[in-house]
Design a protein around this motif. Structure first.
Motif, PDB file in Angstrom:
ATOM      1  N   MET A   1       0.858  -1.191   0.000  1.00  0.00           N
ATOM      2  CA  MET A   1       0.000   0.000   0.000  1.00  0.00           C
ATOM      3  C   MET A   1       0.895   1.242   0.000  1.00  0.00           C
ATOM      4  O   MET A   1       1.773   1.387   0.853  1.00  0.00           O
ATOM      5  CB  MET A   1      -0.922  -0.016   1.236  1.00  0.00           C
ATOM      6  CG  MET A   1      -2.017   1.030   1.234  1.00  0.00           C
ATOM      7  SD  MET A   1      -3.180   0.729   2.592  1.00  0.00           S
ATOM      8  CE  MET A   1      -4.299   2.098   2.399  1.00  0.00           C
ATOM      9  N   ASN A   2       0.654   2.139  -0.928  1.00  0.00           N
ATOM     10  CA  ASN A   2       1.454   3.341  -1.072  1.00  0.00           C
ATOM     11  C   ASN A   2       1.365   4.217   0.174  1.00  0.00           C
ATOM     12  O   ASN A   2       0.335   4.278   0.843  1.00  0.00           O
ATOM     13  CB  ASN A   2       0.965   4.106  -2.302  1.00  0.00           C
ATOM     14  CG  ASN A   2       1.877   5.256  -2.673  1.00  0.00           C
ATOM     15  OD1 ASN A   2       1.862   6.294  -2.035  1.00  0.00           O
ATOM     16  ND2 ASN A   2       2.680   5.048  -3.718  1.00  0.00           N
ATOM     17  N   ASP A   5      -1.565   6.510   0.304  1.00  0.00           N
ATOM     18  CA  ASP A   5      -2.815   5.858   0.684  1.00  0.00           C
ATOM     19  C   ASP A   5      -2.878   5.642   2.199  1.00  0.00           C
ATOM     20  O   ASP A   5      -3.937   5.775   2.811  1.00  0.00           O
ATOM     21  CB  ASP A   5      -2.956   4.517  -0.037  1.00  0.00           C
ATOM     22  CG  ASP A   5      -3.170   4.693  -1.532  1.00  0.00           C
ATOM     23  OD1 ASP A   5      -4.048   5.487  -1.898  1.00  0.00           O
ATOM     24  OD2 ASP A   5      -2.450   4.056  -2.320  1.00  0.00           O
ATOM     25  N   PHE A   9      -5.745   7.133   4.516  1.00  0.00           N
ATOM     26  CA  PHE A   9      -6.505   6.221   5.371  1.00  0.00           C
ATOM     27  C   PHE A   9      -6.463   6.671   6.829  1.00  0.00           C
ATOM     28  O   PHE A   9      -7.489   6.728   7.516  1.00  0.00           O
ATOM     29  CB  PHE A   9      -5.943   4.799   5.227  1.00  0.00           C
ATOM     30  CG  PHE A   9      -6.478   3.829   6.243  1.00  0.00           C
ATOM     31  CD1 PHE A   9      -7.756   3.313   6.112  1.00  0.00           C
ATOM     32  CD2 PHE A   9      -5.709   3.435   7.331  1.00  0.00           C
ATOM     33  CE1 PHE A   9      -8.257   2.418   7.053  1.00  0.00           C
ATOM     34  CE2 PHE A   9      -6.195   2.548   8.265  1.00  0.00           C
ATOM     35  CZ  PHE A   9      -7.473   2.045   8.126  1.00  0.00           C
ATOM     36  N   VAL A 320      -3.555   5.690  -6.914  1.00  0.00           N
ATOM     37  CA  VAL A 320      -2.957   6.053  -5.631  1.00  0.00           C
ATOM     38  C   VAL A 320      -3.756   7.207  -5.013  1.00  0.00           C
ATOM     39  O   VAL A 320      -4.153   8.144  -5.695  1.00  0.00           O
ATOM     40  CB  VAL A 320      -1.475   6.472  -5.812  1.00  0.00           C
ATOM     41  CG1 VAL A 320      -0.920   7.045  -4.517  1.00  0.00           C
ATOM     42  CG2 VAL A 320      -0.652   5.285  -6.281  1.00  0.00           C
ATOM     43  N   GLY A 321      -4.003   7.133  -3.733  1.00  0.00           N
ATOM     44  CA  GLY A 321      -4.784   8.137  -3.027  1.00  0.00           C
ATOM     45  C   GLY A 321      -6.216   7.697  -2.842  1.00  0.00           C
ATOM     46  O   GLY A 321      -6.773   7.801  -1.743  1.00  0.00           O
ATOM     47  N   VAL A 323      -7.152   4.590  -3.082  1.00  0.00           N
ATOM     48  CA  VAL A 323      -7.107   3.332  -2.316  1.00  0.00           C
ATOM     49  C   VAL A 323      -7.320   3.639  -0.839  1.00  0.00           C
ATOM     50  O   VAL A 323      -8.154   3.021  -0.161  1.00  0.00           O
ATOM     51  CB  VAL A 323      -5.764   2.603  -2.528  1.00  0.00           C
ATOM     52  CG1 VAL A 323      -5.664   1.388  -1.604  1.00  0.00           C
ATOM     53  CG2 VAL A 323      -5.614   2.177  -3.980  1.00  0.00           C
ATOM     54  N   GLY A 324      -6.571   4.603  -0.341  1.00  0.00           N
ATOM     55  CA  GLY A 324      -6.709   4.973   1.070  1.00  0.00           C
ATOM     56  C   GLY A 324      -8.097   5.485   1.391  1.00  0.00           C
ATOM     57  O   GLY A 324      -8.659   5.177   2.455  1.00  0.00           O
TER      58      GLY A 324
END
Length: 489
Positions: A1-2, A5, A9, A320-321, A323-324
């Motif tokens: 997980m970046n 993210d 989160f 990306v982004g 996902v969080g």
């Protein structure tokens, strides 16, 4: 997980916990803890009711159900608005005039203390199981995304929810739920757009694939009571949602949190109405997942459980982004409902058990009991969540548990509400038969194996059967005994 993210989160999930915790900074009375002093705006209460409906059970469970099968479970959603309208016109004014924050004090007035305890115990069982199902589904995406141990995630998340819910009480829970509900809606909309417009040939391709594979079907319309047909799901939804709006403490307690009857009615209406479009989006996401992996079959690991498909898509396909944000949406959806269960269960333990044994306790002691009880319910929910590791589909398992744990209490309420002449001797036989039916339906798998007979009813119908038995037996006894008494006179 970046790392981006992870930051997104943490901002949303930790931020909402801190937001809820801040409501508990000042000293509270038991009235403020249990109903927010009756000063929470109706639209905020409505958002909290909506957020309770759209928990992680919905976010992951509905997507899983649509991906694996069809839209049969959406039939359940169709029955929410009618139940909300009944609540708006009948149940909201009833509970605001009851004179007690406990939904089950009414049973004691009508049938005696045993009836109040019966309803309270089944409510507590339901909320513990509900908290467990939600906590488990909160941990699933973190296991998929980060490889984190599910029991550890369940425990840490559960304790975090308990922290702010026992600190700030109902006011904290309602405002935090409203914020979490907004995050949920935003995350669902973003995922829907990325999923459908990310198909090689656009949204039309996804819809075409789903239509070809009958993914939008609402289920069979035949008369079987064993399979999850359209009718079985609709009847189950009608009784379950009526049960929620009519006698569920977490709902009735919020009716009393609004400052006026008008605001309280508004909360029941908007809370039920908002679930329709949001659940529609969640089912669209589940069907879209089927279409996506239909044209990309090698992208999905072989043997993956249906509850894990949506989190897997998020981590591997979303930018990306986002996902969080989406994982935060799932977390927020679950945290809001668990917090409600914890707070309302604490209220029931105080009003229906502790206050009866210690009627002269100080208000400060009552607040302490509320907080300790909330922690206890949260810990029990964590234990149940660990048991969900043993099931294949959390939504199916939760629906079965909720149906059995209903205890047919709705039937007792309808008898008390609709039959003014009903008394204890009228309701007890029905309750005995209703509980027996719950046990029989719960054990039917074993019975069919032992006696080599087919299954006789779908387990989700246990709430329907027990409710009808309690109400109809009680109603008939009222008529028969009253006629006999009239003849004797």
């Amino acid at each position: 997980m970046n790392i981006i993210d992870i930051i997104v989160f943490l901002i949303f999930t930790v931020g909402t916990i801190v937001f809820g915790y801040l409501f508990g900074r000042k000293k509270q009375s038991s009235d403020e803890f249990t109903r927010g002093n009756g000063k929470v705006p109706g639209w905020i209460v409505g958002l909290s009711i909506f957020a309770s409906f759209c928990s992680s059970i919905s976010f992951l469970g509905y997507c899983s159900s649509a991906f694996m099968g069809n839209w049969n479970a959406f039939v359940f959603t169709l029955s929410i608005l009618p139940a909300g309208l009944l609540a708006m016109w009948y149940f909201v004014p009833f509970y605001r005039s009851l004179g007690s924050i406990s939904a089950y004090s009414y049973f004691e007035k009508r049938f005696g203390r045993w009836a109040r305890l019966y309803a309270s115990v089944f409510y507590l069982f339901t909320q513990i199981c509900r908290s467990g199902a939600i906590l488990f589904l909160l941990a699933v995406p973190m296991n998929v995304l980060m490889g984190w141990n599910i029991p550890i995630v369940v425990t840490i998340t559960g304790l975090g929810i308990v922290l702010y819910s026992q600190k700030g009480g109902l006011k904290s829970v309602i405002w935090t739920e409203a914020l979490q509900g907004a995050i949920l809606v935003g995350g669902a909309l973003i995922c829907l757009i990325v999923l459908y417009w990310g198909m090689p040939e656009g949204p039309e391709q996804a819809i075409k694939i789903c239509l070809e594979h009958n993914k939008f079907s609402l289920g069979s319309f035949d008369g079987s009571l064993v399979e999850s047909t359209f009718w079985v799901c609709l009847i189950y939804g009608m009784f379950t949602n009526l049960n929620n709006f009519a006698i569920d403490q977490s709902y009735t307690q919020r009716y009393c949190a609004a400052p006026s009857l008008k605001e309280a009615r508004k909360s029941a209406f908007w809370g039920s109405l908002l679930t329709l479009p949001v659940n529609f989006i969640l089912f669209l996401i589940g069907s879209g997942l089927f279409a996506f992996y239909y044209i990309n079959p090698g992208d999905l690991p072989e043997g993956i459980k249906s509850d894990f498909v949506f989190p897997y898509f998020i981590i591997h396909e979303m930018p990306v982004g986002l996902v969080g944000l989406l994982i935060a949406s799932i977390f927020c959806a679950g945290m809001s409902t668990v917090a409600t269960s914890v707070t309302s269960s604490g209220t029931i333990i105080l009003t229906d058990f502790y206050s009866h044994m210690f009627p002269n306790s100080s208000d400060e002691r009552k607040v302490t009991v509320l907080r300790v009880a909330s922690v206890a319910i949260g810990i029990l929910g964590i234990g149940v969540a660990l048991c969900f590791l043993l099931v294949d589909n959390a939504l199916d398992a939760w629906w079965a548990l909720s149906s059995i744990c209903s205890g047919g209490v709705l039937g007792m309420f309808l008898l008390a509400y609709l039959c003014p002449k009903a008394k204890k001797n009228h309701v007890v036989p029905g309750v005995i038969v209703g509980v027996a039916s719950l046990i029989l339906i719960a054990l039917q798998t074993k019975l069919t194996d032992w006696w080599d007979i087919p299954q006789f009813v779908h387990i989700n119908l246990s709430i329907v059967i027990s409710t009808l038995l309690i109400f109809l037996i009680g109603f008939l006894l009222v008529q028969l005994l009253n006629r006999r008494n009239e003849k004797q006179i």
